[in-house]
Write a protein that holds these residues in place. Structure first.
Motif, PDB file in Angstrom:
ATOM      1  N   TYR A   8       0.852  -1.189   0.000  1.00  0.00           N
ATOM      2  CA  TYR A   8       0.000   0.000   0.000  1.00  0.00           C
ATOM      3  C   TYR A   8       0.886   1.237   0.000  1.00  0.00           C
ATOM      4  O   TYR A   8       1.874   1.313   0.748  1.00  0.00           O
ATOM      5  CB  TYR A   8      -0.905   0.004   1.242  1.00  0.00           C
ATOM      6  N   ARG A  28      -2.884   3.033  10.074  1.00  0.00           N
ATOM      7  CA  ARG A  28      -3.842   3.393   9.028  1.00  0.00           C
ATOM      8  C   ARG A  28      -4.808   2.243   8.763  1.00  0.00           C
ATOM      9  O   ARG A  28      -4.439   1.072   8.851  1.00  0.00           O
ATOM     10  CB  ARG A  28      -3.102   3.758   7.733  1.00  0.00           C
ATOM     11  N   CYS A  30      -7.513   0.616   5.944  1.00  0.00           N
ATOM     12  CA  CYS A  30      -7.850   0.614   4.520  1.00  0.00           C
ATOM     13  C   CYS A  30      -8.959  -0.388   4.255  1.00  0.00           C
ATOM     14  O   CYS A  30      -9.112  -1.373   4.978  1.00  0.00           O
ATOM     15  CB  CYS A  30      -6.626   0.213   3.679  1.00  0.00           C
ATOM     16  N   GLU A  34      -8.432  -1.788  -1.316  1.00  0.00           N
ATOM     17  CA  GLU A  34      -7.520  -0.656  -1.507  1.00  0.00           C
ATOM     18  C   GLU A  34      -6.052  -1.064  -1.385  1.00  0.00           C
ATOM     19  O   GLU A  34      -5.170  -0.251  -1.630  1.00  0.00           O
ATOM     20  CB  GLU A  34      -7.819   0.450  -0.485  1.00  0.00           C
ATOM     21  N   VAL A  35      -5.805  -2.304  -1.013  1.00  0.00           N
ATOM     22  CA  VAL A  35      -4.438  -2.780  -0.857  1.00  0.00           C
ATOM     23  C   VAL A  35      -4.200  -3.945  -1.811  1.00  0.00           C
ATOM     24  O   VAL A  35      -5.143  -4.553  -2.324  1.00  0.00           O
ATOM     25  CB  VAL A  35      -4.165  -3.228   0.598  1.00  0.00           C
TER      26      VAL A  35
END
Length: 252
Positions: A8, A28, A30, A34-35
């Motif tokens: 990421y 963070r 996610c 998104e990764v």
């Protein structure tokens, strides 16, 4: 503890489950899509067991083996959760294989079966694809069947061995496009984990990060381009994978 590895924002991160997706080691959060998911561990030698569930062996009309049917897999065969596995356009039968993946945690040489589980660090889900067209025979899987790039999906999580109450009572399930096709339980393994570790360590040293794929139950069906294949194992999560055509890989 469940933990994985993802790419990421230009870096590789250790990741943990979160209610909306994943939490990175730096805090963070996610969404899952998104990764880029990697294998939860850097794999060492991958040992794969063939026909280690009696009903699957019967499904392939294979008689009982006298010792484990084991073959090796290269690191290029490994793919992460949510990855795409290529199905060559000219094949007639390609199928998934939902398997319990066992990760070795410390060097193991000449281990007796009653001590074998002390050498297990944890577990993952594996989906080890096979193309039936390329099989020479069922007792000698060849390179084209079991070492294809991206043909062995691992993840999404590595789960510590101490977090699994009884590895001999885990249900496995595989869904294709939401329909359940495969169901089994690790209690039905023909050759169980302690015997496998004793056998392998009797002639070679197992190293931390080595992975043993323990075989798949019956219930395999042909998969085609754009199919979504989901493998589940109790306590280990849900491993998602999509089948891609030659065109998706610029192989036309």
């Amino acid at each position: 503890m469940m933990r994985g590895r993802v790419a990421y924002a230009g870096a590789i991160h250790e990741a943990y489950p979160h209610q909306i997706g994943v939490r990175l080691a730096d805090g963070r959060v996610c969404k899952e899509n998104e990764v880029v998911w990697l294998s939860p561990i850097e794999p060492g030698t991958i040992f794969a067991l063939g026909l280690n569930y009696a009903e699957h062996a019967k499904e392939l009309q294979f008689s009982k083996q006298e010792e484990p049917l084991v073959f090796l897999k290269g690191p290029g065969s490994v793919l992460g959760h949510r990855g795409v596995t290529r199905r060559p356009d000219d094949v007639t039968f390609m199928h998934y294989e939902c398997e319990l993946a066992v990760v070795i945690g410390k060097p193991a040489k000449n281990v007796m079966r009653n001590e074998a589980m002390q050498y297990v660090a944890g577990y993952m889900i594996a989906n080890d694809y096979a193309i039936r067209d390329y099989l020479e025979n069922y007792y000698r899987p060849n390179l084209r069947v079991k070492n294809r790039d991206g043909g062995t999906v691992l993840g999404p999580w590595f789960v510590d061995a101490s977090d699994i109450d009884d590895v001999n009572q885990l249900e496995l399930r595989t869904y294709v496009n939401g329909t359940l096709h495969q169901r089994g339980n690790t209690r039905d393994l023909v050759i169980d984990l302690p015997i496998l570790i004793e056998y392998l360590s009797s002639f070679m040293t197992l190293a931390p990060g080595d992975i043993i794929l323990t075989g798949t139950p019956d219930g395999i069906v042909n998969v085609r381009a754009n199919d979504e294949v989901v493998c589940e194992i109790d306590g280990l999560g849900r491993l998602v994978n999509v089948i891609g055509s030659d065109a998706a890989f610029n192989r036309e």
